[in-house]
Design an enzyme around this catalytic site. Structure first.
Site, PDB file in Angstrom:
ATOM      1  N   SER A 185       0.698  -1.199   0.026  1.00 17.40           N
ATOM      2  CA  SER A 185       0.178  -0.120   0.142  1.00 17.40           C
ATOM      3  C   SER A 185       0.791   1.238  -0.010  1.00 17.40           C
ATOM      4  O   SER A 185       1.523   1.455   0.870  1.00 17.40           O
ATOM      5  CB  SER A 185      -0.873   0.034   1.257  1.00 17.40           C
ATOM      6  N   HIS A 198      -3.687   0.966  -5.514  1.00 12.31           N
ATOM      7  CA  HIS A 198      -2.796  -0.191  -6.141  1.00 12.31           C
ATOM      8  C   HIS A 198      -2.863   0.011  -7.813  1.00 12.31           C
ATOM      9  O   HIS A 198      -3.962  -0.442  -8.062  1.00 12.31           O
ATOM     10  CB  HIS A 198      -3.559  -1.651  -5.619  1.00 12.31           C
ATOM     11  N   HIS A 250      -5.328  -9.340  -2.805  1.00 15.41           N
ATOM     12  CA  HIS A 250      -5.508  -9.366  -1.595  1.00 15.41           C
ATOM     13  C   HIS A 250      -6.688 -10.451  -1.574  1.00 15.41           C
ATOM     14  O   HIS A 250      -7.533 -10.352  -2.134  1.00 15.41           O
ATOM     15  CB  HIS A 250      -5.937  -8.227  -0.742  1.00 15.41           C
ATOM     16  N   TYR A 266      -8.936 -10.346   0.868  1.00 14.46           N
ATOM     17  CA  TYR A 266     -10.384  -9.673   1.091  1.00 14.46           C
ATOM     18  C   TYR A 266     -10.807  -8.991  -0.146  1.00 14.46           C
ATOM     19  O   TYR A 266     -12.083  -8.622   0.089  1.00 14.46           O
ATOM     20  CB  TYR A 266     -10.015  -8.551   2.107  1.00 14.46           C
ATOM     21  N   GLU A 267     -10.539  -9.102  -1.269  1.00 13.13           N
ATOM     22  CA  GLU A 267     -11.006  -8.621  -2.339  1.00 13.13           C
ATOM     23  C   GLU A 267     -12.034  -9.909  -2.854  1.00 13.13           C
ATOM     24  O   GLU A 267     -13.017  -9.615  -3.707  1.00 13.13           O
ATOM     25  CB  GLU A 267      -9.947  -8.456  -3.512  1.00 13.13           C
ATOM     26  N   ALA A 309       2.053  -2.591   3.899  1.00 15.83           N
ATOM     27  CA  ALA A 309       1.946  -1.602   4.954  1.00 15.83           C
ATOM     28  C   ALA A 309       1.200  -2.433   6.324  1.00 15.83           C
ATOM     29  O   ALA A 309       0.501  -3.489   6.233  1.00 15.83           O
ATOM     30  CB  ALA A 309       0.867  -0.726   4.527  1.00 15.83           C
ATOM     31  N   MET A 338      -2.743  -7.256   6.119  1.00 13.69           N
ATOM     32  CA  MET A 338      -3.742  -8.159   5.503  1.00 13.69           C
ATOM     33  C   MET A 338      -3.223  -8.697   4.026  1.00 13.69           C
ATOM     34  O   MET A 338      -3.721  -9.084   3.292  1.00 13.69           O
ATOM     35  CB  MET A 338      -4.554  -7.225   5.164  1.00 13.69           C
ATOM     36  N   SER A 339      -1.893  -9.092   4.362  1.00 15.03           N
ATOM     37  CA  SER A 339      -1.024  -9.757   3.097  1.00 15.03           C
ATOM     38  C   SER A 339       0.233 -10.420   3.480  1.00 15.03           C
ATOM     39  O   SER A 339       0.224 -10.706   4.689  1.00 15.03           O
ATOM     40  CB  SER A 339      -0.684  -8.517   2.145  1.00 15.03           C
ATOM     41  N   ASN A 389       0.645   2.939  11.125  1.00 15.94           N
ATOM     42  CA  ASN A 389       0.064   3.242  12.277  1.00 15.94           C
ATOM     43  C   ASN A 389       0.147   2.314  13.393  1.00 15.94           C
ATOM     44  O   ASN A 389       0.628   1.326  13.263  1.00 15.94           O
ATOM     45  CB  ASN A 389      -1.355   3.344  11.833  1.00 15.94           C
ATOM     46  N   HIS A 406      -7.871   4.227   6.076  1.00 13.94           N
ATOM     47  CA  HIS A 406      -7.066   3.777   4.845  1.00 13.94           C
ATOM     48  C   HIS A 406      -6.338   4.927   4.496  1.00 13.94           C
ATOM     49  O   HIS A 406      -5.181   4.771   4.255  1.00 13.94           O
ATOM     50  CB  HIS A 406      -7.919   3.069   3.738  1.00 13.94           C
TER      51      HIS A 406
HETATM   52  N1  HPA Z   1      -4.020  -3.402  10.710  1.00 20.58           N
HETATM   53  C1  HPA Z   1      -4.339  -4.281   9.491  1.00 20.58           C
HETATM   54  N2  HPA Z   1      -3.679  -4.165   8.344  1.00 20.58           N
HETATM   55  C2  HPA Z   1      -2.971  -2.621   8.229  1.00 20.58           C
HETATM   56  C3  HPA Z   1      -3.072  -1.776   9.422  1.00 20.58           C
HETATM   57  C4  HPA Z   1      -3.641  -2.231  10.692  1.00 20.58           C
HETATM   58  O1  HPA Z   1      -3.786  -1.416  11.661  1.00 20.58           O
HETATM   59  N3  HPA Z   1      -2.502  -0.602   9.081  1.00 20.58           N
HETATM   60  C5  HPA Z   1      -1.882  -0.851   7.907  1.00 20.58           C
HETATM   61  N4  HPA Z   1      -2.389  -2.190   7.216  1.00 20.58           N
END
Ligand code: HPA
Length: 281
Positions: free
Chosen positions: A30, A61, A83, A85-86, A113, A211-212, A235, A247
């Site tokens: 990301s 993306h 991903h 989740y897609e 990320a 998530m990857s 974050n 996001h």
């Molecule tokens: N959680 C899950 N995936 C993420 C996060 C998060 O806090 N930040 C960036 N990708």
């Protein structure tokens, strides 16, 4: 069509467009897609040009393979990953990693990320993956084993190659880039985690969550590729972060960290390539 038939079909489609043989395959997470713009590009293939290739839909993306050189290292780069989740089947999520292996890449360099769980981390830090927790997502090797790629029960005791990990650590040090290290937990997303889930992951030994990455790493190890991964901790995770997660916040933090991240990745790729060529790793 079996996953292997699909993979071969995608490979043939790529080979109709380019005969480029990468040494290293790089997956950009990301907000990190801009790395590809700093490469000496030889060729680009939009995922939509590859028949049956799963297409990424997430904002931020781009969906294409970029072939080119980082310094003098031949690299194939995924600008935009697939991903889970897609809504894709997990075998589609790992298809690109396998495909880049088939193209000739010996190393899969993953980036992503993530949310920081380890309280010693701050937003904007980079974390070198030393291991992962993939128990909360389907294993990408479920289904008939693809014997052409690897064994039914592959060892996962060193997914993230220790020698590559050491090279990246050294590279960060030489370039004065602060680099954390730790365990990455992959969850399906797309919702961010709850504070209770983050407390659970902390108890399980996770330092960051995303998530990857983990499933791609598993598929690559199965296929005999060497793997390394660096995360941009965009974050602090839910419950640690005082404000709700968005996001946009992730994207903004990734954009801000991008120049340093690009440097770390580029220098690491050069060092890894040298080490591969001289037989040092
Ligand atoms: N959680 C899950 N995936 C993420 C996060 C998060 O806090 N930040 C960036 N990708």
């Amino acid at each position: 069509m079996t996953p292997y038939e699909k993979l071969k079909k995608c490979y043939e489609c790529v080979r109709e467009k380019t005969d480029f043989v990468p040494q290293i395959a790089l997956v950009l997470g990301s907000g990190l897609g801009a790395f590809a713009d700093s490469m000496k590009k030889v060729c680009e293939i939009d995922y939509r040009e590859i028949e049956d290739f799963p297409i990424s839909t997430v904002e931020g993306h781009k969906g294409r393979f970029v072939f080119g050189y980082v310094d003098s290292v031949p690299v194939v780069c995924m600008q935009g990953r697939i991903h889970y989740y897609e809504g894709y089947d997990i075998s589609n999520v790992v298809l690109p990693a396998r495909l880049m292996g088939m193209m000739g890449a010996k190393v899969l360099f993953l980036t992503n990320a993530s949310g920081g769980i380890n309280k010693k981390f701050s937003a904007g830090d980079f974390m070198l993956l030393t291991d992962h927790i993939a128990t909360f997502v389907p294993n990408p090797l479920i289904g008939p084993n693809i014997d052409e790629l690897g064994t039914r029960f592959p060892d996962m005791s060193e997914v993230y190659d220790k020698k590559l990990v050491n090279i990246i650590k050294e590279t960060a040090k030489e370039n004065n880039i602060k680099l954390q290290e730790g365990v990455y937990a992959m969850l399906t997303g797309p919702s961010f985690e709850t504070p209770a889930e983050i407390r659970m992951l902390a108890k399980l030994g996770a330092d960051a969550v995303g998530m990857s990455t983990a499933v791609e790493a598993i598929a690559a190890r199965h296929a005999g590729m060497r793997v390394c991964a660096v995360s941009c901790v965009c974050n602090m995770a839910a419950g640690i972060n005082p404000t709700p997660l968005t996001h946009a916040e992730v994207q903004e933090a990734a954009d801000k960290a991008a120049p340093k991240f690009r440097k770390l990745i580029a220098r690491s790729i050069e060092e890894i390539s040298d080490a591969l060529l001289t037989g040092a790793v």
